[in-house]
Design a protein around this motif. Structure first.
Motif, PDB file in Angstrom:
ATOM      1  N   GLU A 139      -7.686   5.611   0.813  1.00  0.00           N
ATOM      2  CA  GLU A 139      -7.834   4.685   1.936  1.00  0.00           C
ATOM      3  C   GLU A 139      -8.984   5.136   2.846  1.00  0.00           C
TER       4      GLU A 139
ATOM      5  N   ARG B 236      -3.226   8.748  -1.797  1.00  0.00           N
ATOM      6  CA  ARG B 236      -3.308   7.406  -1.199  1.00  0.00           C
ATOM      7  C   ARG B 236      -4.038   7.456   0.136  1.00  0.00           C
TER       8      ARG B 236
ATOM      9  N   ARG C   3       0.826  -1.214   0.000  1.00  0.00           N
ATOM     10  CA  ARG C   3       0.000   0.000   0.000  1.00  0.00           C
ATOM     11  C   ARG C   3       0.857   1.259   0.000  1.00  0.00           C
TER      12      ARG C   3
END
Lengths: 560, 552
Positions: free
Chosen positions: B127, B123, A549
């Motif tokens: 998320e 990101r 991630r």
């Protein structure tokens, strides 16, 4: 930008005037007296006058720059008696205080600052003495809190900053080494930290010690995130007294280019797949780091503070116990520390932070600790030996400065590898693991907030992860892996050295207090170390991959 | 000051670089499963010259230019996006946003830093969206349902800033002389006289096509004196001139310094007050801070959307909350009032929206909120109050909070009214709060919705005609509705409080303008008290060290 003027405050006449102001205030401090308080028996002032310069360059451009001088005053005040005073007890309001002095210090301003700080230090010391008395009764064999040595006088000179303007261009140019692969990197940075000037120590014993500080430190670092999210970092450190001692720009550039290329290549390497238990050869900087992390803490002898039992738990240092007579290295090995051995190194001094003349201390003989590095804080059976290091506002402690570790005998590289392969075979392996460099916590923290030290071990002595793991096979070919960390590292690792190799030397930055992870890239006390490559009989390595991630979605375009 | 000229010359290329990288980010993120619906990039270039003197010498001097980057990126849709607060245990989700330093040059390093921050914000937002959807799914509907973002037409604007240069040598001499003057008092234990000139340039662009170049020039000349009273109280006197042009700063500082030394010495000897309930006059500056704390933070739009906020005034739009002769507006466009430059002046907020007046109270009736681009159910539009300091997401904040009284009395009359209330309530004295150092307000649900105005100097005004008595050591406290219900008169001489306000989106410069106001009843509580004895030895004075001649 304020111009950097070499030795702006080096003029001794100015020092004299400021020191005279301090002496006037020191004399007046004799009148400090609270009812029923223990008597003030020692007062020390340290006047620090440092020209400083910090520069951060990333990918060939300046990111931050500062050239603000530091002028500071440290006050160390003791009440009670040398046998039992306010020091050596946990907590922070303890009689050691510091404050800044003006950019243009005058005797009057210096004296006023001393007045404010001394008043605070005295009140702190009186209260700390009471806290200590309430919670700690000294045993019969208590060595005391302070060694009285009488007046110490010395003038070891004053540091000067030179070559600063040339260095700026060099730092920028060196950071530009990373630009061609900048689109693959998270960080490609060179950090410069410079300071020069000195510290004058005066005390109520009549001491007056003038000692120089001269340091130019460059740290280059690069970070890369692999496709599987693994953060790879590598760095190089140069720390010298004067810029003229640095390698040529071409040499530094070549070293960084090699580091850069290896880092990029490492991204494509396989990750350590399985846990590894077996012999490991630590070479070069990695060998020095093994001694830095595992041996150095066992040689620094200033006793820990007695913990202060506060309502939210014990306050005070949490150092592992250090003992004379303990085996720390194999038979025949030796270690000594002599701050005067390499006067060209920025760690070198003639008189320590407390003014004590530096001594060559033979710490380890035949693998067993025989002596420890001491400040003027006593330890049973040991005398001050001129190894106090510290900074304003901290209790100085005995620290490593220029440590040389030598084996009983050294083997050739070929012989070590051969022996290592043989030992590995006993573990059923066809290769020997070689580690050439460990990651640097102060560098990694530029881009990550957590410490990189292995978690879950039960010993305070731990090793940062290796930059890379190299498998060396019997036919000589090498296979480079990434994504590993050490597990179950204990200080006993050093007793498990099977063979020593080539003697290496290097520099690391030691934290004044706290941990390596607290340091910024150029912060800390330069420390010289020399030690050989070592083959350790058994080391455990476990996989330490990344988190996918963390892989960037948007990456920078390649530089034009 | 060459850095300023250099920065100005490079303004256009910087916008081009930012625009180029923003376009690329839109393209890359647009190909991802979670897509941004809005991205804004903002660069703040801060050039500051700081000079400070103490004990008659230069304590600090610095001349620095730095650049800071902010990326505001929203994944999802305007109706529900990644800035939507999480509730419950998920609200513990971490945030990694911080201050991002940029180089002063527009090369690869700048592009690299911008790309990395765009990526990091994307990101994190993507998320967050995953968790947010589950959060919405699992928990009950929210009390206030409104879109997360208000799309707007693009704005173009460019504001040239004056150079704001100062004569450093001249100011060093002035500051040193002022400091030396303060240092002559044996009771001034620490003196600081400071000048800071800040020139902030901002480049703002977003995916709606807004392109702005603007900024702010600000100078603050401040004096900060402190001492320890015999009872251990740390006594401090602070005052500052905040101006938009350093050339308008005063240069004859003697009277200013003398007045504050005199005030410090008076406060040192002054008795501490006591818990009190009764009539109080807040001088204009104190009244301004009162409205800032008691009303201002409670009418910030984003607070009306959070489930953990008290929402003091949310249900009172259109209702009378103050006397009919009072108006409150927050208007960041006002540069100067009451002969004073306003610190909360700005042209564009930090969401790329032109500053607009926000009418909060009109004829005593509550009218609306301070709005950024996060709409409320019945308030769909921003009024240009989305603000932040670098490293934080913007939220609705105050600028210039201006309290205007239609019905006023003279200062003398206000005092008469105070004494009348004192007698009516059978009290020995009332209070006039003359000087304050700021304040704070609690607006959440877990804590009392109280305010605290940090008084520095208050005066007891006696009903029997005794001379007024200076008091220290007390703070004004209370709750909003009760305090408002006790407001009874105002004078005709508004004053300005200039300061910096800290909240979730960081520290932003603000002003509060108000007349002196009489409250029939307000409450004081004891301020915390220092415990240190004064220095055991007398202060070394300049003449002790032969420093007087050097300093003057």
């Amino acid at each position: 930008m304020i111009p950097l003027v070499a030795a702006l405050f080096a003029a001794q006449a100015q020092d004299e005037a400021l020191v005279d102001a301090l002496k006037a205030e020191m004399e007046r401090a004799g009148e400090l007296k609270l009812p029923e308080a223990p008597p003030l028996y020692a007062l020390r002032y340290r006047l620090a006058m440092l020209d400083q310069r910090d520069l951060v360059a990333q990918f060939g451009e300046v990111l931050a720059e500062d050239a603000t001088p530091y002028h500071g005053l440290g006050v160390e005040l003791r009440v009670g008696s040398p046998q039992y005073d306010n020091t050596g007890f946990g907590g922070w309001e303890n009689g050691f205080v510091r404050g800044s002095l003006a950019a243009d210090p005058t005797p009057h301003e210096t004296r006023q600052t001393a007045w404010r700080l001394t008043d605070r230090a005295y009140k702190e010391a009186v209260e700390q003495h009471a806290r200590k008395s309430a919670q700690f009764t000294a045993p019969d064999d208590y060595p005391g809190d302070w060694v009285v040595m009488g007046p110490l006088t010395a003038d070891d000179g004053w540091g000067e900053l030179s070559g600063a303007d040339d260095l700026k261009a060099r730092v920028i140019a060196l950071s530009d080494v990373f630009t061609p692969v900048g689109h693959e990197l998270l960080v490609g940075r060179v950090v410069l930290g410079q300071e020069a000037g000195g510290v004058v120590l005066v005390d109520t014993d009549g001491s007056r010690v003038r000692r120089p500080l001269e340091e130019t430190t460059l740290r280059a670092m690069a970070h890369l995130r692999t496709d599987d999210g693994h953060l790879l970092t590598d760095s190089r450190l140069w720390s010298v007294r004067q810029p003229s001692q640095l390698p040529s720009e071409a040499e530094m550039r070549a070293e960084l280019e090699a580091m850069r290329d290896a880092l990029v290549a490492r991204a494509d390497r396989d990750v350590l797949a399985d846990e590894y238990v077996g012999p490991v050869l630590f070479e070069g900087p990695a060998a020095l780091d093994v001694f830095r992390y595992l041996l150095v803490p066992q040689l620094e002898g200033t006793p820990s503070e007695v913990p202060f039992d506060s309502w939210f738990g014990d306050l005070g240092e949490a150092k592992s116990p250090v003992r004379v007579g303990r085996r720390v290295l194999p038979e025949g090995w030796a270690a000594h520390d002599d701050p005067t051995a390499h006067p060209e190194h920025p760690s070198s001094y003639v008189h320590d932070w407390e003014g004590t003349p530096a001594k060559d201390v033979h710490l380890v003989e035949d693998g067993i600790v025989r002596d420890l590095l001491m400040s003027r804080v006593p330890r049973k059976g040991l005398e001050p030996n001129g190894h106090a290091r510290g900074f304003l506002g901290f209790r100085a402690s005995g620290r490593v400065t220029q440590l040389e570790v030598t084996p009983k005998k050294a083997a050739s590289h070929g012989k070590i590898v051969k022996k290592g392969l043989k030992m590995a075979a006993a573990y059923g392996r066809d290769h020997l693991v070689v580690i050439r460099r460990l990651e640097e916590d102060a560098v990694r923290s530029v881009d990550a907030t957590t410490s990189i030290f292995s978690m879950g071990d039960d010993d305070a002595l731990r090793l940062p992860p290796p930059v890379e793991v190299v498998k060396v096979f019997a036919d000589g070919h090498e296979e480079v892996l990434r994504g590993a960390r050490f597990a179950s590292v204990q200080r006993f690792v050093l007793r498990d050295i099977a063979l020593a190799g080539e003697q290496r030397e290097g520099t690391f930055m030691a934290p004044i207090s706290g941990d390596y992870s607290d340091l910024s890239p150029t912060e800390g006390m330069p420390t010289w170390i020399s030690a050989p490559d070592i083959l350790v009989r058994e080391i455990e390595l476990v996989p330490a991959g990344g988190d996918p991630r963390d892989r960037p979605v948007l990456t920078p375009r390649a530089a034009k | 000051m060459t850095g300023i000229l250099l920065a100005t010359a490079m303004a256009a290329p910087l916008m081009d670089v930012l625009s180029d990288e923003l376009d690329r980010a839109v393209e890359v993120f647009g190909a991802q499963p979670e897509k941004p619906h809005y991205i804004a990039v903002s660069v703040l270039e801060d050039h500051s010259t700081s000079l400070s003197a103490r004990s008659g010498t230069m304590d600090f001097r610095d001349d620095d230019t730095s650049r800071w980057l902010d990326v505001d990126l929203r994944v999802g849709s305007a109706a529900l996006d990644s800035t939507h607060p999480l509730r419950g245990f998920s609200a513990l989700e971490g945030e990694s946003r911080g201050r991002i330093r940029l180089p002063l040059t527009e090369g690869f390093a700048l592009r690299h830093a911008l790309t990395r921050e765009l990526d990091a914000r994307y990101r994190e937002a993507a998320e967050h969206m995953v968790v947010l959807r589950a959060n919405q799914n699992v928990l009950v509907e929210e009390e206030a349902s409104a879109d997360d973002f208000e799309p707007r037409e693009a704005v173009q604007g460019k504001v040239e800033l004056p150079a704001g240069e100062i004569d450093v040598a001249k100011w060093e001499a002035l500051l040193k002389a002022a400091s030396a003057r303060a240092d002559r008092s044996e009771h001034v234990h620490l003196d600081e006289v400071r000048l800071k000139v800040t020139r902030e340039r901002v480049w703002f662009l977003d995916t709606e096509g807004t392109r702005l170049e603007h900024g702010r020039l600000h100078a603050r000349l401040a004096v900060d004196l402190s001492t320890t009273a015999e009872d251990g109280d740390q006594v401090q006197v602070f005052d500052a001139f905040d101006v938009h042009d350093p050339a308008s700063l005063p240069t004859d500082l003697d009277d200013w310094i003398d007045a504050h030394v005199e005030r410090l010495e008076a406060l040192r000897k002054a008795p501490r007050g006591e818990p009190y309930s009764g009539p109080v006059v807040l001088e204009g500056r104190a009244a301004g801070v009162f409205f800032h704390e008691v009303m201002g933070h409670r009418v910030e739009g984003h607070r009306q959307k959070r489930e953990d906020e008290g929402k003091t005034f949310a249900e009172h739009v259109g209702e009378r909350i103050l006397p009919e002769w009072l108006d409150v507006v927050d208007d960041p466009r006002v540069e100067r009032m009451a002969d004073t430059d306003l610190n909360g002046f700005y042209r564009y907020d930090d969401e790329g929206v032109p500053a607009m007046p926000a009418t909060l109270v009109e004829d005593g009736v509550f009218r609306g909120f301070l709005m950024g681009r996060s709409p409320l159910p019945d308030v769909p539009h921003t009024n240009g109050h989305g603000r932040r300091s670098t490293g934080n997401p913007p939220s609705s904040r105050m600028g210039n909070t201006i309290v205007t009284a239609e019905k006023t009395v003279s200062r003398a009359k206000l005092r008469e009214q105070l004494l009348k209330r004192v007698r009516e309530q059978g009290l020995e004295y009332g209070y006039v709060v003359e000087d304050i150092e700021g304040g704070f307000a609690l607006t959440g649900r877990m804590m009392p919705n109280a305010f605290n105005i940090r008084a520095v100097a208050s005066w007891r005004v006696f009903a029997d005609g005794r001379p007024d008595e200076l008091i220290r050591g007390i703070d004004l406290v209370g709750t909003p509705f009760v305090a408002f219900s006790n407001l009874s008169a105002a004078d005709d001489a508004p004053q300005v409080f200039n300061g910096t306000c800290g909240a979730e989106s960081g520290w932003v410069p603000v002003s509060a303008v108000a007349p002196a106001i009489l409250f029939d009843r307000l409450e004081f509580q004891l301020k915390e008290k220092g415990q240190d004895r004064p220095p055991l030895l007398p202060k070394p004075l300049p003449e002790d060290d032969g420093a007087a001649e050097v300093s003057e």
